[in-house]
Design a protein around this motif. Structure first.
Motif, short mmCIF file in Angstrom:
data_model
loop_
_atom_site.label_atom_id
_atom_site.label_comp_id
_atom_site.label_asym_id
_atom_site.label_seq_id
_atom_site.Cartn_x
_atom_site.Cartn_y
_atom_site.Cartn_z
N SER A 71 3.91 9.82 -9.67
CA SER A 71 3.29 10.02 -10.98
C SER A 71 2.75 11.43 -11.13
O SER A 71 2.95 12.09 -12.16
N PHE A 72 2.06 11.86 -10.13
CA PHE A 72 1.52 13.22 -10.19
C PHE A 72 2.65 14.23 -10.39
O PHE A 72 2.57 15.12 -11.23
N LEU A 73 3.69 14.05 -9.61
CA LEU A 73 4.80 15.00 -9.66
C LEU A 73 5.54 14.96 -11.00
O LEU A 73 5.88 16.00 -11.55
N THR A 74 5.76 13.77 -11.52
CA THR A 74 6.51 13.69 -12.78
C THR A 74 5.61 13.93 -13.98
O THR A 74 5.95 14.68 -14.89
N ASP A 75 4.43 13.30 -14.00
CA ASP A 75 3.61 13.34 -15.21
C ASP A 75 2.80 14.63 -15.34
O ASP A 75 2.54 15.10 -16.45
N ILE A 76 2.37 15.16 -14.21
CA ILE A 76 1.56 16.38 -14.28
C ILE A 76 2.42 17.63 -14.05
O ILE A 76 2.50 18.49 -14.90
N LEU A 77 3.06 17.67 -12.91
CA LEU A 77 3.87 18.86 -12.62
C LEU A 77 5.21 18.86 -13.38
O LEU A 77 5.90 19.88 -13.40
N LYS A 78 5.55 17.71 -13.95
CA LYS A 78 6.80 17.59 -14.72
C LYS A 78 8.05 17.90 -13.88
O LYS A 78 8.98 18.57 -14.34
N ILE A 79 8.02 17.38 -12.67
CA ILE A 79 9.19 17.49 -11.80
C ILE A 79 10.16 16.38 -12.18
O ILE A 79 9.74 15.30 -12.57
N TYR A 122 12.47 13.25 -12.14
CA TYR A 122 12.14 11.96 -11.56
C TYR A 122 12.69 11.75 -10.14
O TYR A 122 11.96 11.38 -9.24
N TRP A 123 13.94 12.04 -9.95
CA TRP A 123 14.54 11.71 -8.66
C TRP A 123 14.13 12.66 -7.55
O TRP A 123 13.98 12.26 -6.39
N LEU A 124 13.91 13.90 -7.94
CA LEU A 124 13.36 14.83 -6.94
C LEU A 124 11.95 14.38 -6.57
O LEU A 124 11.60 14.29 -5.39
N ALA A 125 11.18 14.04 -7.57
CA ALA A 125 9.81 13.58 -7.35
C ALA A 125 9.78 12.36 -6.44
O ALA A 125 8.96 12.24 -5.53
N ASP A 126 10.73 11.47 -6.68
CA ASP A 126 10.80 10.25 -5.89
C ASP A 126 11.07 10.56 -4.42
O ASP A 126 10.44 10.01 -3.52
N GLU A 127 11.98 11.50 -4.22
CA GLU A 127 12.33 11.93 -2.87
C GLU A 127 11.12 12.56 -2.16
O GLU A 127 10.83 12.23 -1.01
N GLU A 128 10.45 13.42 -2.86
CA GLU A 128 9.31 14.12 -2.26
C GLU A 128 8.17 13.14 -1.97
O GLU A 128 7.48 13.27 -0.96
N ALA A 129 8.00 12.21 -2.86
CA ALA A 129 6.93 11.22 -2.68
C ALA A 129 7.12 10.48 -1.36
O ALA A 129 6.16 10.20 -0.65
N GLU A 189 0.83 -1.21 0.00
CA GLU A 189 0.00 0.00 0.00
C GLU A 189 0.86 1.26 0.00
O GLU A 189 0.60 2.20 -0.74
N ILE A 190 1.91 1.25 0.82
CA ILE A 190 2.78 2.42 0.86
C ILE A 190 3.48 2.60 -0.48
O ILE A 190 3.60 3.72 -0.98
N ASP A 191 3.89 1.49 -1.04
CA ASP A 191 4.53 1.55 -2.35
C ASP A 191 3.55 2.11 -3.38
O ASP A 191 3.93 2.95 -4.21
N ARG A 192 2.32 1.70 -3.32
CA ARG A 192 1.29 2.19 -4.25
C ARG A 192 1.15 3.71 -4.12
O ARG A 192 1.16 4.43 -5.11
N ARG A 193 1.04 4.17 -2.87
CA ARG A 193 0.94 5.60 -2.64
C ARG A 193 2.13 6.33 -3.24
O ARG A 193 1.99 7.37 -3.87
N HIS A 194 3.28 5.76 -2.97
CA HIS A 194 4.51 6.36 -3.47
C HIS A 194 4.43 6.55 -4.99
O HIS A 194 4.71 7.63 -5.50
N GLU A 195 4.03 5.51 -5.68
CA GLU A 195 3.96 5.54 -7.14
C GLU A 195 2.97 6.59 -7.63
O GLU A 195 3.22 7.31 -8.59
N ILE A 196 1.84 6.65 -6.94
CA ILE A 196 0.80 7.60 -7.36
C ILE A 196 1.28 9.03 -7.20
O ILE A 196 1.16 9.85 -8.11
N ILE A 197 1.84 9.32 -6.06
CA ILE A 197 2.31 10.68 -5.81
C ILE A 197 3.44 11.03 -6.76
O ILE A 197 3.46 12.12 -7.33
#
Lengths: 182, 182
Positions: free
Chosen positions: B87-95, B97-104, B77-85
């Motif tokens: 995704s939002f950061l990379t695919d929508i906000l275009k952050i 990848y690695w920064l997005a991963d950290e923030e997630a 479940e935590i992994d799922r959340r991580h992926e979703i967040i």
DNA sequence: AAATAAAGTTAGGGGGATCTAATTATATTT
DNA sequence: AAATATAATTAGATCCCCCTAACTTTATTT
């Protein structure tokens, strides 16, 4: 005299709370800080000592309690983040205000300035782009309830072609007028 | 035999990490958990004891290490959340990848299921709504760089009226055909 | 198989944030 | 002004998560 500048997210929460309380009323009460943060009074007293030593507040026991310039900057900044994130949750995702407020508390720390700026821009963009704006957000709500419906979707597009587009052309003319004036 | 079920976000992080490692390789090494979480090995050993007592993992020192059903559910479940967040950061906000991963990592705890579901829907909606989709996200990027430009904006709208709209009408016809078949 | 290297564990300690219980200081009533 | 109520502080303890240093177990070399 460089003190230990390390700032935990808990400390940030305290500074944010003090900032908010100082905006609301004159005197900042330990009791109110405790209530807002959901902790007991001695916990607050402890933290105030800590924040005082680190130079984020001016604090004389039983007397004054005030943010220093440094503390104010941080409190303000955290509050700003809070507002931005909550805006995204309420205005874009259309989450209930109080739930959004709660979640914003958890997200407001640690988020990089880069991400935060992107989020601000995104909120602005959604609201100002003629493709989206409030009507589009309304469609999003429908989508959440009923899923994707081609019929509805075409309606939206018709409406867009007829109404929203005209509005933009109007806006363009205003822009041009402004340029001529200057 | 009801144990202390209280789950901290640190514990969630450990379960997530173990989940990810168990997917990758056969044996889950303490060393790897430590590395991924940025802590030292003894810290991991401690936590594993803790998680074992609470029934989230099966753990015999120097031997087995495996998620229990309960632990797996959480890790997943935590992994799922991580992926979703992310995704939002990379695919929508275009952050990035690695920064997005950290923030997630920082946001994945505490977020309510409600907000999470809204976020999923939102990502879907942006990507599938004919008003938006990839081209609109591209416009967002331009907006971030150059701000709002009426000229550009009109171009986008023209393009939309000519191309994207047609595509949707096509989609509608497909839908109708499908209905006639059934 | 003995020696060495790597991985994991134990023991003991520390910092951060919280609590309860008891005490003291300030405010409010009567 | 004395009595009472409210607010704030001190003292002492706990829990969580992390650390280093030293030790033990397992794996790899030679």
């Amino acid at each position: 005299m460089i003190q230990n500048q390390h700032l935990t997210s808990t400390m940030e929460d305290y500074l944010e709370t003090i900032f908010i309380l100082s905006r609301e009323k004159g005197a900042i009460r330990i009791k109110n800080i405790a209530k807002r943060l959901g902790v007991k009074m001695p916990t607050v007293t402890n933290m105030l000592k800590n924040l005082n030593e680190k130079g984020f507040i001016d604090y004389e026991k039983h007397e004054f309690l005030e943010l220093t310039e440094k503390g104010l900057a941080i409190g303000k900044e955290i509050d700003r983040r809070h507002e931005i994130i909550r805006s995204f949750l309420t205005d874009i995702l259309k989450i209930d205000y109080w739930l959004a407020d709660e979640e914003a508390c958890k997200m407001e720390h640690g988020m990089s300035p880069e991400t935060l700026n992107r989020l601000i821009k995104f909120i602005d963009f959604v609201q100002s782009c003629p493709m989206t704006g409030e009507s589009w957000l309304k469609y999003f709500n429908e989508y959440c309830q009923f899923g994707f419906e081609t019929e509805k979707c075409l309606e939206h597009m018709e409406k867009f072609s007829k109404e929203d587009k005209k509005e933009l052309i109007l806006r363009k003319k205003k822009d041009e007028n402004r340029h001529q004036l200057s």
